[in-house]
Enzyme design. Sequence first.
Site, PDB file in Angstrom:
ATOM      1  N   VAL A   1       0.855  -1.203   0.000  1.00 49.70           N
ATOM      2  CA  VAL A   1       0.000   0.000   0.000  1.00 49.70           C
ATOM      3  C   VAL A   1       0.881   1.240   0.000  1.00 49.70           C
ATOM      4  O   VAL A   1       0.645   2.201  -0.734  1.00 49.70           O
ATOM      5  CB  VAL A   1      -0.937   0.006   1.231  1.00 49.70           C
ATOM      6  CG1 VAL A   1      -1.706   1.306   1.303  1.00 49.70           C
ATOM      7  CG2 VAL A   1      -1.878  -1.171   1.177  1.00 49.70           C
TER       8      VAL A   1
ATOM      9  N   GLU B   1      -0.050   4.764  -5.591  1.00 45.84           N
ATOM     10  CA  GLU B   1      -1.339   4.768  -6.284  1.00 45.84           C
ATOM     11  C   GLU B   1      -1.922   6.176  -6.322  1.00 45.84           C
ATOM     12  O   GLU B   1      -2.788   6.489  -7.125  1.00 45.84           O
ATOM     13  CB  GLU B   1      -2.324   3.766  -5.642  1.00 45.84           C
ATOM     14  CG  GLU B   1      -2.930   4.184  -4.308  1.00 45.84           C
ATOM     15  CD  GLU B   1      -2.001   3.887  -3.131  1.00 45.84           C
ATOM     16  OE1 GLU B   1      -0.854   3.481  -3.372  1.00 45.84           O
ATOM     17  OE2 GLU B   1      -2.424   4.088  -1.972  1.00 45.84           O
TER      18      GLU B   1
ATOM     19  N   ASP C   1      -2.061  37.014 -33.974  1.00 45.88           N
ATOM     20  CA  ASP C   1      -2.662  38.097 -34.757  1.00 45.88           C
ATOM     21  C   ASP C   1      -2.203  39.424 -34.190  1.00 45.88           C
ATOM     22  O   ASP C   1      -1.985  39.526 -32.983  1.00 45.88           O
ATOM     23  CB  ASP C   1      -4.193  38.050 -34.606  1.00 45.88           C
ATOM     24  CG  ASP C   1      -4.796  36.953 -35.441  1.00 45.88           C
ATOM     25  OD1 ASP C   1      -4.202  36.620 -36.461  1.00 45.88           O
ATOM     26  OD2 ASP C   1      -5.865  36.443 -35.052  1.00 45.88           O
TER      27      ASP C   1
ATOM     28  N   ASP D   1      -9.764  34.494 -34.187  1.00 46.29           N
ATOM     29  CA  ASP D   1     -11.035  34.951 -33.623  1.00 46.29           C
ATOM     30  C   ASP D   1     -12.227  34.697 -34.544  1.00 46.29           C
ATOM     31  O   ASP D   1     -13.340  34.558 -34.095  1.00 46.29           O
ATOM     32  CB  ASP D   1     -10.970  36.438 -33.232  1.00 46.29           C
ATOM     33  CG  ASP D   1     -10.388  37.292 -34.338  1.00 46.29           C
ATOM     34  OD1 ASP D   1     -10.285  36.786 -35.473  1.00 46.29           O
ATOM     35  OD2 ASP D   1     -10.046  38.455 -34.080  1.00 46.29           O
TER      36      ASP D   1
ATOM     37  N   ASP E   1     -11.100  30.983 -38.852  1.00 42.56           N
ATOM     38  CA  ASP E   1      -9.874  30.612 -38.146  1.00 42.56           C
ATOM     39  C   ASP E   1      -9.972  29.217 -37.538  1.00 42.56           C
ATOM     40  O   ASP E   1      -8.976  28.667 -37.077  1.00 42.56           O
ATOM     41  CB  ASP E   1      -9.580  31.606 -37.006  1.00 42.56           C
ATOM     42  CG  ASP E   1      -9.071  32.931 -37.542  1.00 42.56           C
ATOM     43  OD1 ASP E   1      -8.461  32.915 -38.619  1.00 42.56           O
ATOM     44  OD2 ASP E   1      -9.281  33.964 -36.884  1.00 42.56           O
TER      45      ASP E   1
ATOM     46  N   ASP F   1       1.350   9.886  -0.135  1.00 38.14           N
ATOM     47  CA  ASP F   1       0.341  10.065  -1.181  1.00 38.14           C
ATOM     48  C   ASP F   1      -0.601  11.211  -0.886  1.00 38.14           C
ATOM     49  O   ASP F   1      -1.326  11.671  -1.744  1.00 38.14           O
ATOM     50  CB  ASP F   1      -0.521   8.791  -1.297  1.00 38.14           C
ATOM     51  CG  ASP F   1       0.148   7.758  -2.175  1.00 38.14           C
ATOM     52  OD1 ASP F   1       1.113   8.131  -2.856  1.00 38.14           O
ATOM     53  OD2 ASP F   1      -0.295   6.598  -2.170  1.00 38.14           O
TER      54      ASP F   1
HETATM   55  P1  ATP Z   1      -5.309  40.755 -37.596  1.00 38.97           P
HETATM   56  O1  ATP Z   1      -4.075  41.513 -37.312  1.00 38.97           O
HETATM   57  O2  ATP Z   1      -6.105  40.477 -36.359  1.00 38.97           O
HETATM   58  O3  ATP Z   1      -5.125  39.597 -38.512  1.00 38.97           O
HETATM   59  P2  ATP Z   1      -6.001  42.922 -39.206  1.00 38.97           P
HETATM   60  O4  ATP Z   1      -6.923  43.951 -38.667  1.00 38.97           O
HETATM   61  O5  ATP Z   1      -4.590  43.263 -39.255  1.00 38.97           O
HETATM   62  O6  ATP Z   1      -6.276  41.655 -38.416  1.00 38.97           O
HETATM   63  P3  ATP Z   1      -7.801  42.653 -41.364  1.00 38.97           P
HETATM   64  O7  ATP Z   1      -8.901  42.942 -40.419  1.00 38.97           O
HETATM   65  O8  ATP Z   1      -7.901  41.528 -42.315  1.00 38.97           O
HETATM   66  O9  ATP Z   1      -6.440  42.481 -40.648  1.00 38.97           O
HETATM   67  O10 ATP Z   1      -7.579  44.006 -42.162  1.00 38.97           O
HETATM   68  C1  ATP Z   1      -6.742  44.064 -43.297  1.00 38.97           C
HETATM   69  C2  ATP Z   1      -6.909  45.382 -44.013  1.00 38.97           C
HETATM   70  O11 ATP Z   1      -8.243  45.498 -44.432  1.00 38.97           O
HETATM   71  C3  ATP Z   1      -6.654  46.588 -43.138  1.00 38.97           C
HETATM   72  O12 ATP Z   1      -5.332  47.017 -43.270  1.00 38.97           O
HETATM   73  C4  ATP Z   1      -7.576  47.615 -43.720  1.00 38.97           C
HETATM   74  O13 ATP Z   1      -6.962  48.292 -44.788  1.00 38.97           O
HETATM   75  C5  ATP Z   1      -8.709  46.817 -44.275  1.00 38.97           C
HETATM   76  N1  ATP Z   1      -9.861  46.814 -43.375  1.00 38.97           N
HETATM   77  C6  ATP Z   1      -9.915  46.398 -42.099  1.00 38.97           C
HETATM   78  N2  ATP Z   1     -11.133  46.514 -41.585  1.00 38.97           N
HETATM   79  C7  ATP Z   1     -11.902  47.022 -42.553  1.00 38.97           C
HETATM   80  C8  ATP Z   1     -13.278  47.367 -42.664  1.00 38.97           C
HETATM   81  N3  ATP Z   1     -14.134  47.230 -41.661  1.00 38.97           N
HETATM   82  N4  ATP Z   1     -13.716  47.871 -43.832  1.00 38.97           N
HETATM   83  C9  ATP Z   1     -12.886  48.003 -44.863  1.00 38.97           C
HETATM   84  N5  ATP Z   1     -11.601  47.694 -44.839  1.00 38.97           N
HETATM   85  C10 ATP Z   1     -11.091  47.218 -43.713  1.00 38.97           C
END
Ligand code: ATP
Length: 910
Positions: free
Chosen positions: A285, A290, A332, A630, A634, A728
Amino acid sequence: MNLTAHGAAGMDVGRLVSILRTSLSSGLSSAEVRRRRGQHGFNEFEIQKDEPLWKKYLGQFKDPLILLLLASAVVSVAMKQFDDAVSITVAIIIVVSVAFVQEYRSEKSLEALTKLVPPKCHCVRDGRLETFLARELVPGDIINLSIGDRVPADIRLFEAFDLAIDESSFTGETEPASKHTNVLTTTKNNGISHMANVAFMGTLVRCGNGKGIVLGTGESSEFGEVFKMMQAEEPPKTPLQVSMDQLGKQLSFYSFCIIGGIMFLGWIQGRHLLDMFTIGVSLAVAAIPEGLPIVVTVTLAIGVMRMANRKAIVKKLPIVETLGCVKVICCDKTGTLTKNEMTVTKIMTADDKVAEVDSGVSGVGYSTHGVIVCDHNVVQKDSHPSITKVIQIGVLCNNAQIIEGDLQGQPTEGALLACAFKMDLESMRQEYIRLQEWPFNSDTKYMAVKCVPRDQKGPEVFYVKGAVEPIMRSSTHYYVSRGQPQPITEKQINHFMEQASHMGSAGLRVLALAYGDSMSQLVFAGLVGIMDPPRDGVREAVQTLISSGTQLKMLTGDSLDTAVAIASRLGLYASGGRCLSGDDIDQMDISSLSQIIGMIPVFYRVSPRHKHKIVRAIQNNGLVVGMTGDGVNDAVALRSADIGIAMGVTGTDVSKEAADMILVDDNFSTIMSAIEEGKGIFYNIKNFVRFQLSTSIAALTLITLSTMFSLPNPLNAMQILWINIIMDGPPAQSLGVEPVDHDVIRKPPRRAKDPIITRPLLVNVIISAAIIVSGTLWVFWREMQDNKITPRDTTMTFTCFVFFDMFNALSCRSQIKSILTVGFFSNRMFILAVGGSLIGQLLVIYFPPLQQVFQTEALYLSDFIFLICLTSTVFFVSEAKKFIERRNESRIRKRTVSIGDDEYHRDDLV
Ligand code: ATP
């Protein structure tokens, strides 16, 4: 009122509404919700009907070793040795009770894990859309579903736009099931996969949106039953748990062999057979750890709770272990490394006006206060038409709202809206009717709307905003404040791209804005630069992780310049470093990406589909990778990563479901805290393994040696069982909850295949066991000078062993650091456990009823002083060894060094 999903599927919505007495537009009233709650309870399940405690307690007696011990008590009764029988029984009861309490605690802490991520829902009540916990739902509630949501109950749909739901967890179908609202005619015997107008609890919205009425909730929800079965599934064992189980089995085997040998030897020597049997079984034991797997489980579970306190929710136990092995983290940028609090700071128009946005002291973020200045003049509503044009597009192509300084919607759009407020242009949206929308997505990287003036005095126009490249590709003209838009030339395009690059190099996120009669012939209006500052503390966290040998990679949809600027600020990128774009990744196959990926700290213009390829390329190199995400898209990358990390605030339910860990505050520094805990837990586990092994080996060796040398038994069966409790029980467990040593974060990640029991650990175990055995045998021999074995002799030997064990536990608290650095009182559980064990020991020695059970005798104070001096040697030897190792380590920086029980692989650091 409970309706089956089958019944509801075959019913038209109007009838369902009247049966469930609800309203599609305003939902239930709060009073009605309260009434229904009383009737139906919460929308949750009792996952397992708990066995009554007494049954669980009795279950402990099923252990074969305990049964053998009970048998020896029965034999003692038969042989009229009543004292022995009572002693053995009391000792068994103590052992079983401690084991029971520990197992119960382990169960409770595992149970608590399932409650860490309560699902939420969007529900209409009293005419308002609210977000609250899904457990609050009652039948008749009206639910809004949108992309990324988890379905919170069984729901009959009455609105569905392009709605597709992932039911793979029930049906195994990997393709999402497309849903509609039509009445089903034949619903009998329909499985889940055929009920297209019902959304089932626990499934995930992959695409589109919809609305529905809650049918049954909790226990009475029909398909919740399937869900319940899935929830009740036993989680798989972690690699550590498996290896601990194996270790336990191996140790059991060796212990049995040795114990068999001892009993055989005793029998040859003509010792009392029942005595030998009882001692043998008690030794089994005690020597068989255990409790090891239980202590590991509890330690992992407690680690998970500690991580939750530090805002990292780990969904599965094995992840705690994997955290200590993470070699690469892909993160990201927006929101994790940066604050995701966006402010427009610069506007550049197509006719070369440059405006700075001064938000004032309080004007950062979504504040509507502040001014825009161009050429030393404050920009008013119509003072600079080209700036007004840019902001007009930004407001019309925008879904955000700012209500009393609070943003509802995307931060990028919030920043544009806040800027419009500063120019009094925010009301412009009311002047237009939106005819159509093409939402932003991270593949196309733009958003477009088609609008017409409300007074019908103008044509339909497209307003577009997005990343510079797609907007430039579609622009044929550029805006000038006086006169018609001008055709755009190659030179002009280069000029605008240069301006964008200039803004990006300052760390700004750049948006291009355009409008036009058709999407392929846009008029470029200008650029806005949006500031999104790095989060506080992230730079330090990044530095710490990099110096520990963890690689960090930043992934972003932003442009090269912005990515590089932010990465440099965070210390992630040094000038001259390589970056890869999403397009570059598309052009490579996995093996060529694997070859160079180690050298790439920044990935720009990437979308979710690239993440999966990045994960695979890293894993191809045999490295353990953590990936953040997010969005709905993804999910694949999160699943394929060794640790998928979802965002608690901005993340969709789909990403949270796919992830192994959730960052409550979306903050990168939280990942570091989790890794720190993960590494720390591994060290703690090593610590108690060392403690348990040395006690177990010492106990076995002690009895073996005394049998071999034909000495009487230095410990009786009850005393051996008492030692088992210490080994234990609480003292071992308390080593598992040692506060995390913050220096562990600086240690390189562990290799996933590294065993717990390393050579240095074994050396430590053997040294401690050797000291314990020699000391105890010496005390026994000293006490036996009169050649007679008395209760005093065994009491001294027994107490000596227990004290040795306590000092051994103290030195096991850290494998490297001196107790002075660790702090005597820093682990409260340890103080309580050791204090409790010592009080127990005193009771065993001085409390008459226990004296009888354990066959002990009162000792003198001088005995204690002697024993403390002797037994503390195990602690001092260990401290001296640690001291020498620390000194050697700082002197000799060899390629591979071992400190305490840990081997460092310096190759990994290069
Ligand atoms: P992550 O870093 O989290 O991947 P991010 O914000 O860097 O995200 P995206 O959101 O894909 O990447 O944005 C990429 C590009 O798209 C930005 O640089 C911007 O020019 C354009 N963009 C972002 N949000 C919008 C929006 N709501 N409307 C139009 N263009 C956008």
